[in-house]
Design a protein around this motif. Structure first.
Motif: not given
Length: 776
Positions: A656-668
């Motif tokens: 349950d996190i924002s899509i921005i947070d999800r992107i910031n984790y996964e793009h790395t």
């Protein structure tokens, strides 16, 4: 034999007479022994018993032990001893009927008793119980929901039976220590049913078929051979049939990179309506040919750029059976066909936006929309000269309109520096495996650009293996060095599997059992044999990873997104694995890539395997996703259970996190996972504004390292009135019927949910959906 000793001459005479009728025979020393029954052979004959057949079979079949296990074949003396023992054992059974399979079972039992496991593995039979075969016929049992692309038909039943036999064969022929790693769930050998006969997946160079024509069987002896296409309709049909034919030689997806540019010369001077009709024909052909393995659709993809990529602007056109280089034909370059590329892109998007006759989205070919630096700015001079043509912005708008309506497109982001846009070529294939070629890793790169002497690009993989990362954490129990050591151990074993694969495929190639991939058609200019279609030496080996989130969760007590410690551990581990993959590549002279595994089946299989083993069950229960309690209750009866490990390096779908947070984790992780990765954005039933979705996507492309992403829509199809609605609904909003089927993206493609396994259905339920662009 004491039980048959004669008591008197009279008794002997009477007893022998009865024995002839009852199947006994008299020996020279006066004993009476049972007569050996006739043998029912697997070839369909009834023959007399002959133990010499056992000797011949053992000495013949165990030759494979030299090839696969590096041990000598059985000697004549050992084979004779086994045959004598087998004859004695069969005689002692006093049976009336004898079959080839029963004899083989007895022989194999004796081989095990004598300690010859490798000889037994070679000599045993592979097959399936009658009950299991019947279950497969009725759509149940063995791997009933392992592949959502398979259909409910007789061809699927036939494939499943063949798969079951083949998987058993290859686990027996692999060195036992490697087979056990797969069976135990330490690692997963993908498409094991094709391990000994096919490479994994392939992206093809369409110029090859436009130069040589189409030879679908690869030899020209089983099917008709077509010369190079001379008109657009034939060119499109050749493209379709090339992908379909390739499925006979490969285990995974087939695709075309730079599809529109290479097709463009055939669209020259055609009006838009004609081009659209051709694109409609292409899409329907790809989604109506139930001809791939087991009667499924061709698992296909096409890479789409809205204009001619800079790399190809000045390269000679290859079409109509010639190279337009000024020597063999008039000099023409792909840059001359910007108009045709733009119109064909528009046509393909509009066909996909229309959907099929019911209004459903097309699931194949997967449209890979290339986001390239070149197309982020308009070619103003060209646009002024051709105001009637769509601009790059117009074309990207169409692709995001398609994403908003159906979630169909995949976006191949080549803006980050690590993607190397303009310096080489790259493509995504299957469910997000990445392949590339450039001057640094391909000595013939320049010749391939010019199609010199038929040289061309072929990018794909030999084999994919996946590591059970959470299990390594269970073993390490908080010790980082132990964790890395265990993962590297599994990578070492993976290389051993790759080497076995290469050895087996050498036999296949030497025996011409991969004719489509190894074809050398007639050169339309010289009349001699042309270049080979697939350069097998350039195929890569892929090591996939699953459950990095659960790995760090067990190690640190937090999931990827829950603490900096967990996230940093994931990055550190993945970096070490990438570096070790390069070390292994250099050591063994093979290209090894690290990838995120799509995990339609493997995420579930690893989770279930860990629950089944007492050494890991209690640890696995702490981190496994899905309905763990339900799975534990059903574990002894069924293995298709609603539990799974998270794909690759992803944040759990339920987080349950924002899509921005999800992107910031996964793009790395994208630059680290060089063998392929994807980021999923689950939209549910939302229908965001296409322009807003485009703006959001371009922000991802320009400001993150995300290399590949997709927006997924959930849909409901009413099977009574054929209405298609957004979202997953229990009843049709049009007629109220509950006879509905759901559509969503299972791993890397859109498919009916009814064919998903229980783990993927659970994941579908768990997904955190982002309902509007505002939330994005």
């Amino acid at each position: 034999m004491e039980a048959y000793k004669l008591k008197s001459k009279t008794e002997d005479s009477e007893s022998f007479s009865r024995g002839q009728q009852q199947g006994v025979q008299q020996t020279l020393d006066g004993d009476i022994v049972p007569e050996m029954p006739k043998v029912r052979t697997t070839e369909g004959y009834m023959v007399d018993w002959d133990k010499n057949v056992i000797i011949k079979q053992l000495t013949k079949e165990t030759k494979l032990a030299e090839k696969f296990f590096n041990i000598s074949q059985v000697s004549y003396e050992d084979a004779k001893e086994i045959a004598d023992l087998a004859e004695d054992r069969i005689r002692s059974m006093n049976i009336q009927f004898l079959s080839g399979p029963l004899i083989r079972e007895i022989v194999n039992t004796l081989l095990i008793e004598k300690g010859h496991v490798e000889w037994r593995n070679i000599c045993t039979r592979v097959g399936t119980p009658v009950y299991d075969a019947f279950e497969i016929d009725t759509g149940a049992g063995f791997e009933a929901n392992d592949n959502a692309n398979l259909q409910d038909n007789a061809e699927t039943s036939h494939k499943k039976k063949a798969d079951k036999i083949s998987k058993e064969q290859y686990t027996l022929m692999l060195p036992p220590k490697l087979a056990d790693l797969h069976l135990n769930g330490d690692l997963h050998i993908h498409d094991l049913e094709y391990f000994g006969t096919r490479p994994f997946c392939q992206d093809h160079d369409l110029r090859y078929f436009f130069y040589y024509g189409l030879m679908p069987d690869g030899s020209g002896t089983k099917a008709s051979v077509a010369g190079p296409a001379k008109n657009a309709e034939v060119a499109v049909l050749h493209a379709v049939k090339a992908l379909g034919s390739a499925q006979t030689n490969f285990a995974g997806g087939q695709g075309f990179y730079n599809f529109l540019t290479f097709l463009a010369p055939y669209m020259e001077n055609k009006d838009y309506n004609e081009i659209k009709q051709l694109m409609q024909m292409f899409v329907y052909e790809m989604t109506q040919m139930m001809v791939a393995r087991g009667g499924q659709l061709v698992f296909s993809s096409v890479q789409l750029s809205p204009g001619v990529p800079e790399l190809w602007v000045d390269k000679p056109v290859v079409s109509h059976g010639t190279v337009h280089d000024g020597y063999y034909a008039e000099h023409r370059t792909y840059g001359e066909f910007e108009r045709e590329v733009r119109l064909t892109f528009k046509a393909l998007m509009e066909v996909m936006l229309d959907g099929d006759y019911w209004g459903k989205p097309f699931n194949f070919p997967k449209p890979e929309i290339s986001i390239e630096p070149q197309f982020m700015e308009e070619d103003e001079e060209f646009n002024k000269q051709h105001p009637e043509l769509p601009t790059y912005e117009d074309l990207y708008d169409l692709s995001f309109e398609l994403a908003a309506k159906f979630g169909t497109p995949y976006f191949d982001n080549q803006l980050p520096p690590y993607r190397g846009a303009g310096k080489g070529i790259s493509c995504y294939q299957c469910c997000a495996y990445q392949f590339s070629a450039d001057e640094d890793n391909d000595a013939d790169f320049e010749d391939k650009l010019y199609f010199k002497e038929g040289k061309h690009f072929s990018m794909g993989a030999w084999q994919v293996l996946t590591l059970n990362c959470p299990r390594s954490a269970y073993r390490a129990n908080g010790d980082y060095d132990a964790l890395i050591s265990d993962l590297k151990r599994l990578m070492n074993r993976s290389v051993e599997v790759f080497l076995a694969k290469k050895q087996w495929m050498d036999y296949i190639i030497d025996n011409n059992r991969m004719p489509f991939a190894s074809q050398r058609p007639k050169d339309p200019i010289t009349g001699e044999k042309g270049s080979i279609l697939v350069d097998t030496d350039s195929l890569v080996y892929t090591i996939g990873i699953i459950g990095i989130n659960e790995m760090v969760q067990y190690y640190t007590g937090n999931q990827l997104h829950e603490s900096k410690e967990a996230f940093r551990l994931a990055v550190r581990v993945m970096t070490e694995l990438e570096m070790y993959a390069k070390d292994l590549s250099n050591k063994y002279g093979m290209q090894i890539a690290l990838a995120r595994t799509p995990a339609e089946t493997t995420g579930q299989r690893f989770a279930v395997a860990d629950l089944l083993q007492k050494d890991f069950a209690s640890k696995a229960e702490q981190v496994i996703k899905g309905d763990v309690e339900s799975a534990k209750q059903k574990l002894s009866k069924d293995h298709d259970l609603p539990v799974y490990y998270t794909n690759g390096t992803h944040i759990p779908p339920s987080a349950d996190i924002s899509i921005i947070d999800r992107i910031n984790y996964e793009h790395t992780f994208f630059p680290i996972v060089d063998g392929g990765n994807i980021m999923h954005i689950w939209m549910g039933e939302a229908h965001p504004d296409p322009k807003g979705l485009k703006q959001f996507a371009l922000n991802i492309a320009k400001n993150t390292q995300t290399g590949y992403f997709a927006f997924t829509k959930d849909m409901t199809v009413c099977m009574d009135d054929f209405h298609v609605a957004d979202g997953l609904k229990d009843n049709c909003p049009n007629c109220g019927s509950d006879n509905v089927e759901f559509l969503s993206r299972v791993t890397g493609y859109i498919q009916a949910v009814g064919g998903w396994n229980e783990a993927k259905k659970q994941e579908l339920e768990d997904r955190k959906r982002y309902a509007s662009v505002d939330m994005l």
